[in-house]
Design an enzyme around this catalytic site. Sequence first.
Site, PDB file in Angstrom:
ATOM      1  N   LYS A 205       0.872  -1.287   0.100  1.00  0.00           N
ATOM      2  CA  LYS A 205      -0.182   0.036   0.042  1.00  0.00           C
ATOM      3  C   LYS A 205       0.901   1.119   0.073  1.00  0.00           C
ATOM      4  O   LYS A 205       2.008   1.010   0.117  1.00  0.00           O
ATOM      5  CB  LYS A 205      -1.012  -0.069   1.197  1.00  0.00           C
ATOM      6  CG  LYS A 205      -1.792  -1.090   1.162  1.00  0.00           C
ATOM      7  CD  LYS A 205      -2.707  -1.126  -0.060  1.00  0.00           C
ATOM      8  CE  LYS A 205      -3.883  -2.275   0.223  1.00  0.00           C
ATOM      9  NZ  LYS A 205      -3.689  -3.602   0.120  1.00  0.00           N
TER      10      LYS A 205
HETATM   11  C1  LIG Z   1      -5.179  -4.408   0.664  1.00  0.00           C
HETATM   12  C2  LIG Z   1      -6.443  -4.446   0.440  1.00  0.00           C
HETATM   13  C3  LIG Z   1      -7.349  -4.924   1.518  1.00  0.00           C
HETATM   14  C4  LIG Z   1      -6.804  -5.749   2.616  1.00  0.00           C
HETATM   15  O1  LIG Z   1      -5.954  -5.073   3.648  1.00  0.00           O
HETATM   16  P1  LIG Z   1      -5.074  -6.148   4.492  1.00  0.00           P
HETATM   17  O2  LIG Z   1      -4.558  -5.166   5.258  1.00  0.00           O
HETATM   18  O3  LIG Z   1      -3.830  -6.683   3.285  1.00  0.00           O
HETATM   19  O4  LIG Z   1      -5.671  -7.228   5.170  1.00  0.00           O
HETATM   20  C5  LIG Z   1      -8.889  -4.487   1.639  1.00  0.00           C
HETATM   21  N1  LIG Z   1      -9.275  -4.058   0.738  1.00  0.00           N
HETATM   22  C6  LIG Z   1      -8.420  -3.752  -0.639  1.00  0.00           C
HETATM   23  C7  LIG Z   1      -9.337  -2.962  -1.842  1.00  0.00           C
HETATM   24  C8  LIG Z   1      -7.162  -3.825  -0.495  1.00  0.00           C
HETATM   25  O5  LIG Z   1      -6.528  -3.434  -1.569  1.00  0.00           O
END
Ligand SMILES: *Cc1c(COP(=O)(O)O)cnc(C)c1O
Length: 386
Positions: A205
């Site tokens: 992210k």
């Molecule tokens: C990365 C992501 C998540 C999940 O986040 P995590 O921290 O990996 O559990 C949920 N929704 C979207 C759209 C994502 O890109």
Amino acid sequence: MCISFFKERRELSNSITAKERVFLSSPHMSDEGYEMQYVQEAFDTNWIAPLGENVNKFERELAEKVDSKDAAALSSGTAAIHLALKAADVGEGDIVFCSTLTFSATANPIIYQNAIPVFIDSDYKTWNMCPDALEEAFKKYPEVKAVILVHLYGLSADMDRIVELCKKHNVALIEDAAESLGTYYKGQHTGTFGDYGIFSFNGNKIITTSGGGMLVSNNEERISKARFWATQSRDRARHYQHSELGFNYRMSNVSAGIGRGQLKVLDQRVEKKNDIYQFYKRELSGLEGVEFMPMNEWDRPNYWLSAITLTGNVRPVDIFEALEAENIESRPVWKPMHMQPFFEKYDFVGTDISEKLFENGVCLPSDTKITDEQLNRVAEIIKGLW
Ligand SMILES: *Cc1c(COP(=O)(O)O)cnc(C)c1O
């Protein structure tokens, strides 16, 4: 045999350094070393776990950044979605409308709660939840309990229309803003329009804590309830007493230290992601059949990933393969949930828009550590296919 093994290994690692991998989006710690300072504080005070000063401050700092009243730091974005559904009182047999074009983490927690997802199509204007399809879904399922939408790749959904529809039907709105930290819709931060918003600090992210998430809301009572659930629902008692089902979902004080440092460079990261997007736009938008992800007048995106669609002779797989041959990572657009073997038995409202975006979409390398030389190489490889 041993010697040749090591020789091979050495040659392999030499060839890797020769063409260092270019990532889609990888962790990028601050040049100033902010993260280490906060992590060091955690070590110095022995608040490695549980909780501690970094967790409290990371919650405050993130809530301030996005202008939400309160925030709970959790072990993942998925955990945050799960607790948002619980906070919205979604339970067994309840219907939840969910964006179909997303990562499975948006939808999985609906199943954790034994609720029933109904997937909603995208529109071309936003690539996100289509308000017309949502309206149709409300007609079909007036008893729906909650709506969970995603702000894909740092582009915001059409919030005015969607918020209005949710208000009209008196349904809780959850925003999966995992990919949109730093994205604003009409000047307001994504994740703060609905009843609950969630962010992710997974490694890919825009900022990362090595793994973690945040649940935000203006409802402080619900956030404090989420913190309670996230720490095994321990009642206020000297002995271990539980009146509710609990979860081990809290963020560690070390992770929160990384997050506090990363939050300081979020604006820099958005700026770099924007530069990457503008570069691709300059270089590639003249190519036949190439279209860029949509930008709306209301949007101030974080440009988490630069994505395009292809409708000419060059297909996405041509780009994936050409880049991979040069050790460069690129990806398809998310495969819609209603097309997933696990989820296809659930209902879907819409047409073929998300399906088309999946078939034609390419996420280009958008790593903030990418160099100008690497960006040029990516553009040259892609242009070479035309
Ligand atoms: C990365 C992501 C998540 C999940 O986040 P995590 O921290 O990996 O559990 C949920 N929704 C979207 C759209 C994502 O890109």
